[in-house]
Enzyme design. Sequence first.
Site, PDB file in Angstrom:
ATOM      1  N   TYR A 107       0.835  -1.202   0.000  1.00 34.44           N
ATOM      2  CA  TYR A 107       0.000   0.000   0.000  1.00 34.44           C
ATOM      3  C   TYR A 107       0.870   1.252   0.000  1.00 34.44           C
ATOM      4  O   TYR A 107       0.710   2.140  -0.843  1.00 34.44           O
ATOM      5  CB  TYR A 107      -0.936   0.013   1.207  1.00 34.44           C
ATOM      6  N   LYS A 125       1.218   3.942  -3.062  1.00 32.38           N
ATOM      7  CA  LYS A 125       0.769   5.310  -2.830  1.00 32.38           C
ATOM      8  C   LYS A 125       1.917   6.294  -3.018  1.00 32.38           C
ATOM      9  O   LYS A 125       1.718   7.406  -3.527  1.00 32.38           O
ATOM     10  CB  LYS A 125       0.187   5.449  -1.423  1.00 32.38           C
TER      11      LYS A 125
END
Length: 322
Positions: free
Chosen positions: A134, A138
Amino acid sequence: MRVLVTGASGFLGRATAAAVRDAGHQVRTVQRRPSAVPGVEDVLGSVTDPELLGRAVDGVDAVVHLAAKVSLTGDPADFARVNVDGTRSLLHAARSVGAGRFVFVSSPSVAHTGSSLAGVGAGVAEPERARGDYARTKAAAELLALAADGPDLAVVALRPHLVWGPGDTQLVGRIVERARRGRLPVLDSGTALIDTLYVDNAAAAMVAALEHAADESVHGNAYVVTNGEPRPVGELLAGICTASGVPAPRWHVPSAVAKVAGSLVESVWRFRPGADEPPMTRFLAEQLSTAHWFDQRRTRGDLQWSPSVSIDEGLERLAAER
């Protein structure tokens, strides 16, 4: 302005869409299921669908991009497809219709490499050093977004930190469920200072970023957004548990043990994933045992924003919703 908000069926996305609407802007949303926000136009679908994004951006002046794959574990290709490729497609779509503003909603984890962050600014997103799929994706998406900043598209990256409030099924929901089952430990002494962000403050910061995105001092920058009230993690967990009517955690685990256990759990989860998030990961152990609080002076000054709901008032609201 006519504003497209992605990810408006999520906790923060829904609050953001409502706040943008309440600020007097016309709002269209994109997500897989209805946003349940009165007075907005929903477009149902995925940010991974370029054709749908082309329809969604038609006629908009600005974009607030919250949609993302958020999880502690999962297929790395899924994170890349949603978080990186989806952002790339949305930037292209926004440019193609002449939208002038783009607020990319990122995360402080893009610049967290496992050690404490105490009183620092936003820092540079580092995909190679970020912890977990993640955070890595990101970080890559934030770099893509900020690289698109220019005379025709003013881009701002906001990194809201640990957003919570009534109705939150992620942070609050998981803390409460684990505490109820007696599976919520405090790592080490629980004294690591952590910043959080009450949801109403987060949504107001999104509106501020949207409205100030074209300011010369703002566009092209990343900002961490918090309440600016760092609390010891043990105290924060106890406050959320008490407000939610469940016992506060009383047992302690050394962070070194939790990190080893988290790494083992991650390995098992890759081959035999459970129905919910794993009980511990190395990233989660690092987050619960290291300080992460941030200097908010530039965020507040540039965005002309400050939080209106304190942590204590937020806890009172959480208790009132029981």
